[in-house]
Design an enzyme around this catalytic site. Sequence first.
Site, PDB file in Angstrom:
ATOM      1  N   LYS A   1      -4.423   3.772 -12.079  1.00  0.00           N
ATOM      2  CA  LYS A   1      -3.259   3.803 -12.976  1.00  0.00           C
ATOM      3  C   LYS A   1      -3.585   4.044 -14.432  1.00  0.00           C
ATOM      4  CE  LYS A   1      -1.031   1.170  -9.595  1.00  0.00           C
ATOM      5  NZ  LYS A   1      -2.327   1.242  -8.857  1.00  0.00           N
TER       6      LYS A   1
ATOM      7  N   HIS B   1     -17.351  36.460 -31.279  1.00  0.00           N
ATOM      8  CA  HIS B   1     -18.463  35.710 -31.886  1.00  0.00           C
ATOM      9  C   HIS B   1     -18.065  35.144 -33.253  1.00  0.00           C
ATOM     10  CE1 HIS B   1     -20.997  37.787 -28.866  1.00  0.00           C
ATOM     11  NE2 HIS B   1     -20.231  38.822 -29.173  1.00  0.00           N
TER      12      HIS B   1
ATOM     13  N   LYS C   1      -7.421  17.347 -51.187  1.00  0.00           N
ATOM     14  CA  LYS C   1      -7.472  17.505 -49.738  1.00  0.00           C
ATOM     15  C   LYS C   1      -6.121  17.472 -49.044  1.00  0.00           C
ATOM     16  CE  LYS C   1     -10.984  16.643 -47.461  1.00  0.00           C
ATOM     17  NZ  LYS C   1     -12.028  17.182 -46.713  1.00  0.00           N
TER      18      LYS C   1
ATOM     19  N   ASN D   1       0.817  -1.218   0.000  1.00  0.00           N
ATOM     20  CA  ASN D   1       0.000   0.000   0.000  1.00  0.00           C
ATOM     21  C   ASN D   1       0.853   1.271   0.000  1.00  0.00           C
ATOM     22  OD1 ASN D   1      -1.985  -1.858   0.164  1.00  0.00           O
ATOM     23  ND2 ASN D   1      -2.684  -1.354   2.224  1.00  0.00           N
TER      24      ASN D   1
ATOM     25  N   GLU E   1      -6.708  18.145 -35.287  1.00  0.00           N
ATOM     26  CA  GLU E   1      -8.001  17.477 -35.062  1.00  0.00           C
ATOM     27  C   GLU E   1      -7.876  16.398 -33.994  1.00  0.00           C
ATOM     28  OE1 GLU E   1     -10.643  17.397 -39.043  1.00  0.00           O
ATOM     29  OE2 GLU E   1      -8.665  16.537 -39.274  1.00  0.00           O
TER      30      GLU E   1
ATOM     31  N   SER F   1      -6.473  12.657 -48.730  1.00  0.00           N
ATOM     32  CA  SER F   1      -7.643  11.804 -48.809  1.00  0.00           C
ATOM     33  C   SER F   1      -7.437  10.808 -49.939  1.00  0.00           C
ATOM     34  CB  SER F   1      -8.869  12.671 -49.090  1.00  0.00           C
ATOM     35  OG  SER F   1      -9.867  11.901 -49.733  1.00  0.00           O
TER      36      SER F   1
HETATM   37  N1  ARG Z   1      -1.693  -3.539  -7.306  1.00  0.00           N
HETATM   38  C1  ARG Z   1      -2.095  -2.780  -6.184  1.00  0.00           C
HETATM   39  C2  ARG Z   1      -2.533  -1.384  -6.610  1.00  0.00           C
HETATM   40  O1  ARG Z   1      -2.275  -1.052  -7.685  1.00  0.00           O
HETATM   41  C3  ARG Z   1      -0.977  -2.669  -5.212  1.00  0.00           C
HETATM   42  C4  ARG Z   1      -1.410  -2.505  -3.791  1.00  0.00           C
HETATM   43  C5  ARG Z   1      -2.117  -3.753  -3.358  1.00  0.00           C
HETATM   44  N2  ARG Z   1      -2.432  -3.733  -1.973  1.00  0.00           N
HETATM   45  C6  ARG Z   1      -3.275  -4.604  -1.455  1.00  0.00           C
HETATM   46  N3  ARG Z   1      -3.503  -4.523  -0.189  1.00  0.00           N
HETATM   47  N4  ARG Z   1      -3.925  -5.480  -2.173  1.00  0.00           N
HETATM   48  O2  ARG Z   1      -3.136  -0.648  -5.876  1.00  0.00           O
END
Ligand code: ARG
Length: 463
Positions: free
Chosen positions: A329, A160, A287, A114, A294, A281
């Site tokens: 992520k 405008h 074109k 974590n 874009e 094109s």
């Molecule tokens: N793969 C997990 C994430 O991206 C890592 C942390 C996982 N922690 C856990 N207690 N399962 O958050």
Amino acid sequence: MSKDVEKPWGGRFTEPTDAFVEAFTASVTFDKRLYAHDIRGSVAHAQMLAHVGVLTMAESESIIRGLEAIKEEIEQGQFDWSIALEDVHMNIEARLIERIGDVGKKLHTGRSRNDQVATDIRLYLRDELAEILAELKRLQTALVDLADQEADTIMPGFTHLQTAQPVTFGHHLLAWFEMLKRDSGRLNDCAKRMNVLPLGAAALAGTSYPIDRKYTAMLLGFDEVAENSLDAVSDRDFAIEFVAAAALTMTHLSRFSEELILWASAQFSFIELGDSFCTGSSIMPQKKNPDVPELVRGKTGRINGNLISLLTLMKGQPLAYNKDNQEDKEPLFDTVDNLKASLRVYADMIPVVGARKNNMYEAARSGFSTATDLADYLVRQGVPVRDAHEVVGKAVRLGVDSNRDLADMSLEELQGFSDRIEEDVFEVLTLEGSVAARNHLGGTAPKQVRSAVKRARKWLSSA
Ligand code: ARG
């Protein structure tokens, strides 16, 4: 299937993970891109553990050598990523143990995935942010160079999307520079709050080992240590702030794109976009499509989407870490990739934008863009502003009916609208006179554009 891979957390389980659940919960397919930062964080952690005496120097060194060798394997494409090992963290740790044996099992002392993942993302984003800011600056430099070159070029300014008053192209280009300057400020600001170390929070409550978090922070170049362990593992504000700043930057690039697309059209024909930034094109030979602007305009949508994804991801999460956070992520990586690519392609494209000065000039001449200048002239002659507006309105009416600009009318004709008009009126009715008159800080006069360019260059050299 997972049966032959031993999970680092397998101790309390009697049955293997369901194969689909394993794939469903794994993040390695996308978080493996954090490998270098994961290893960097682990090296610092091992150094800190030796520093406080939790590991011996020999143990720490063996771990660090192992991690460096793994980095090499990954970079050589020789690393076997395993879904069964769930994420980048456990893949690398398992390989470390495979390579150096039981000592490898000591790396995770006083740490949890974590606080590890929270650290990895900050390290990753910090590096990416430096690259993004460099691209942003390259684009700003290109804009300033072009503005310098086009300081005298006259074009219609719009409100405008109707011709309003003449402006200089250089002035218009510097408006974009200003937007990007604020973007740079926002990104730098979010970098400050990002540069705080979560490691040491462990799973959520801290750890019973005598860790030295300030030492780890120093090794990793973090300015501060996160003050609260619960907040440290669950905070993703820095990612949201970054994506919010990215969304605004993309919004600016999108507006920028819209103008380039309009201006490159046959109807406006104000600019020529470099051939290498357009496509043709397969069916219409004439074109030349402005694909790059874009696409950038289109990508703004997904970045806005990423911002909403992250905000919604965090909404309603109780403290501390929840698996939800694994979903942070992909929106983050997507934002980094697309923002960086958009800035890069814009920084490459701007130097090859060519101004079609004649077309710009003619367009500015055709829309009564100096009507305000005539009104201002009358006010200077003592006519109240409301009456001046009325007088000029009538002159414009004649211009519309006879298909002429104000500057094309004779003195006698103009005097028919007001006896305060003299020969010198033509000085203000020319486009050159109009822009030169707006000669104050922030105005469109070529002289002001040149000093704004100077200030911009000074800013760039200190940014
Ligand atoms: N793969 C997990 C994430 O991206 C890592 C942390 C996982 N922690 C856990 N207690 N399962 O958050």
